[in-house]
Design an enzyme around this catalytic site. Structure first.
Site, PDB file in Angstrom:
ATOM      1  N   LYS A  34       3.342  -6.891   4.309  1.00  0.00           N
ATOM      2  CA  LYS A  34       2.317  -7.770   4.888  1.00  0.00           C
ATOM      3  C   LYS A  34       2.685  -9.216   4.566  1.00  0.00           C
ATOM      4  CE  LYS A  34      -1.996  -8.552   3.222  1.00  0.00           C
ATOM      5  NZ  LYS A  34      -2.283  -9.982   3.322  1.00  0.00           N
ATOM      6  N   ASP A  64      -0.258 -10.995   8.992  1.00  0.00           N
ATOM      7  CA  ASP A  64      -1.701 -11.084   8.713  1.00  0.00           C
ATOM      8  C   ASP A  64      -2.175 -12.501   9.075  1.00  0.00           C
ATOM      9  OD1 ASP A  64      -4.236 -10.643   7.698  1.00  0.00           O
ATOM     10  OD2 ASP A  64      -3.611 -10.652   5.591  1.00  0.00           O
ATOM     11  N   LYS A  66      -4.703 -13.342  11.332  1.00  0.00           N
ATOM     12  CA  LYS A  66      -6.152 -13.449  11.568  1.00  0.00           C
ATOM     13  C   LYS A  66      -6.498 -14.503  12.620  1.00  0.00           C
ATOM     14  CE  LYS A  66      -7.651 -11.845   6.990  1.00  0.00           C
ATOM     15  NZ  LYS A  66      -6.460 -11.974   6.140  1.00  0.00           N
ATOM     16  N   ASP A  69      -9.751 -17.940  17.978  1.00  0.00           N
ATOM     17  CA  ASP A  69      -9.781 -19.180  18.767  1.00  0.00           C
ATOM     18  C   ASP A  69     -10.230 -18.800  20.175  1.00  0.00           C
ATOM     19  OD1 ASP A  69      -9.232 -21.824  19.742  1.00  0.00           O
ATOM     20  OD2 ASP A  69      -7.673 -22.035  18.210  1.00  0.00           O
ATOM     21  N   THR A 128     -14.169  -9.165   3.329  1.00  0.00           N
ATOM     22  CA  THR A 128     -14.806  -8.525   2.166  1.00  0.00           C
ATOM     23  C   THR A 128     -15.343  -9.569   1.187  1.00  0.00           C
ATOM     24  OG1 THR A 128     -12.603  -8.222   1.293  1.00  0.00           O
ATOM     25  CG2 THR A 128     -13.648  -6.295   2.230  1.00  0.00           C
ATOM     26  N   ARG A 220      -0.861  -6.891  -5.926  1.00  0.00           N
ATOM     27  CA  ARG A 220      -0.533  -7.044  -7.349  1.00  0.00           C
ATOM     28  C   ARG A 220      -0.230  -5.759  -8.110  1.00  0.00           C
ATOM     29  NH1 ARG A 220      -5.613 -10.885  -7.790  1.00  0.00           N
ATOM     30  NH2 ARG A 220      -6.136  -9.454  -6.088  1.00  0.00           N
TER      31      ARG A 220
HETATM   32  O1  C5P Z   1      -3.135  -7.994  -4.876  1.00  0.00           O
HETATM   33  P1  C5P Z   1      -4.062  -7.175  -4.009  1.00  0.00           P
HETATM   34  O2  C5P Z   1      -3.690  -5.701  -3.972  1.00  0.00           O
HETATM   35  O3  C5P Z   1      -5.513  -7.413  -4.321  1.00  0.00           O
HETATM   36  O4  C5P Z   1      -3.779  -7.732  -2.545  1.00  0.00           O
HETATM   37  C1  C5P Z   1      -4.532  -7.307  -1.436  1.00  0.00           C
HETATM   38  C2  C5P Z   1      -4.054  -8.007  -0.200  1.00  0.00           C
HETATM   39  O5  C5P Z   1      -4.909  -7.621   0.868  1.00  0.00           O
HETATM   40  C3  C5P Z   1      -4.119  -9.533  -0.257  1.00  0.00           C
HETATM   41  O6  C5P Z   1      -3.053 -10.024   0.533  1.00  0.00           O
HETATM   42  C4  C5P Z   1      -5.441  -9.866   0.361  1.00  0.00           C
HETATM   43  O7  C5P Z   1      -5.450 -11.116   1.004  1.00  0.00           O
HETATM   44  C5  C5P Z   1      -5.556  -8.766   1.418  1.00  0.00           C
HETATM   45  N1  C5P Z   1      -6.909  -8.477   1.830  1.00  0.00           N
HETATM   46  C6  C5P Z   1      -7.922  -8.096   0.946  1.00  0.00           C
HETATM   47  N2  C5P Z   1      -9.174  -7.848   1.404  1.00  0.00           N
HETATM   48  C7  C5P Z   1      -9.434  -7.959   2.701  1.00  0.00           C
HETATM   49  C8  C5P Z   1      -8.444  -8.322   3.611  1.00  0.00           C
HETATM   50  C9  C5P Z   1      -7.170  -8.568   3.136  1.00  0.00           C
HETATM   51  O8  C5P Z   1      -7.667  -7.979  -0.240  1.00  0.00           O
HETATM   52  N3  C5P Z   1     -10.634  -7.674   3.144  1.00  0.00           N
END
Ligand code: C5P
Length: 244
Positions: A34, A64, A66, A69, A128, A220
């Site tokens: 992603k 990603d 998003k 517009d 979220t 992460r």
């Molecule tokens: O590090 P982590 O596992 O929390 O990363 C989750 C990824 O998913 C990040 O790139 C975050 O921006 C993305 N994301 C999220 N919640 C969402 C949409 C996207 O955590 N609702």
């Protein structure tokens, strides 16, 4: 690529070098990558080609972006994203049905022009990070959050989108409303015992897949590990055989 894996690894880093190093380390272990707004705005669009070189020509790249517009602008942007050969990109469902239809149409025409497969177009329903209080008080949406998510999911499906990005806790409601073929891409996933960081509503990878996730977005818990490939292997082992 690992075609048995359901992991899309979030390359949330700020340089090309860091992104490519991670991509190389993980190339046999994950379904795809992603690329989000931080990385693309830091590294530029050349990153997408470099990523394909590092990870192999079949690398699945989820852009990603998003988009949100007016339909004509989203049509043009979607065409351009498709011409770059991304595997999947996303739009905000709150931009409306005409905007999502424009995204799908741009994905089709851009891909046809470039002679590449049409990218999957998925929608973001309610971020979220948006609480029920913000949805009602700031945005003026009076129906409950889950109802709003399901209504936007249905609108996205009716507009030709292939699926939705959703919180793990919304999987069941969306599956019930949109059926088995609507692609669900699920962030907010944490292996048991892992640091949840700033995520609030989490499931383990196994739980998310059992609940109906097609892909899980993991950042992460893989990228911050000393051995990212081993972390991805552990998650693959957890999700294997768990498909709903
Ligand atoms: O590090 P982590 O596992 O929390 O990363 C989750 C990824 O998913 C990040 O790139 C975050 O921006 C993305 N994301 C999220 N919640 C969402 C949409 C996207 O955590 N609702």
């Amino acid at each position: 690529m690992n075609t048995n894996s359901q992991i899309l690894v979030a390359l949330d880093v700020d340089t090309v070098e860091k992104a490519l190093a991670l991509a190389k380390q993980l190339s046999g272990q994950v379904a795809g990558y992603k690329v989000g707004l931080e990385l693309i705005n830091s590294a530029g669009f050349g990153l997408l080609d470099a990523l394909r070189e590092a990870a192999g020509p079949n690398a699945k790249i989820f852009y990603d972006c998003k988009f949100h517009d007016i339909p004509n602008t989203v049509l043009g942007a979607s065409k351009a994203a498709a011409r770059r050969g991304v595997w999947m990109f996303n739009v905000h469902a709150s931009g409306g049905g005409a905007m999502m239809k424009a995204a799908v149409s741009g994905a089709e025409s851009g891909a046809a022009e470039a002679g590449v497969p049409k990218p999957l177009v998925i929608a973001v329903s309610v971020l979220t990070s948006t609480s029920p209080e913000v949805l009602r008080g700031e945005m003026g949406v009076t129906r409950p959050l889950t109802e709003q998510v399901v209504a936007l999911a249905k609108l996205a499906q009716d507009s030709g989108c292939d699926g939705l990005v959703a919180s793990p806790l919304e999987i069941a409601a969306i599956r019930a409303a949109c059926g088995p073929d609507f692609l669900l891409v699920i962030p907010g996933v944490r292996p048991a015992g892992a640091d949840i960081g700033d995520q609030r509503r989490v499931m383990t990878p196994g739980e998310a897949v059992r609940a109906g996730a097609d892909y899980i977005v993991v950042g992460r818990p893989i990228t911050a590990e000393a051995d990212p490939a081993a972390a991805a292997r552990r998650i693959n082992a957890e999700t294997a055989g768990n498909t709903a």
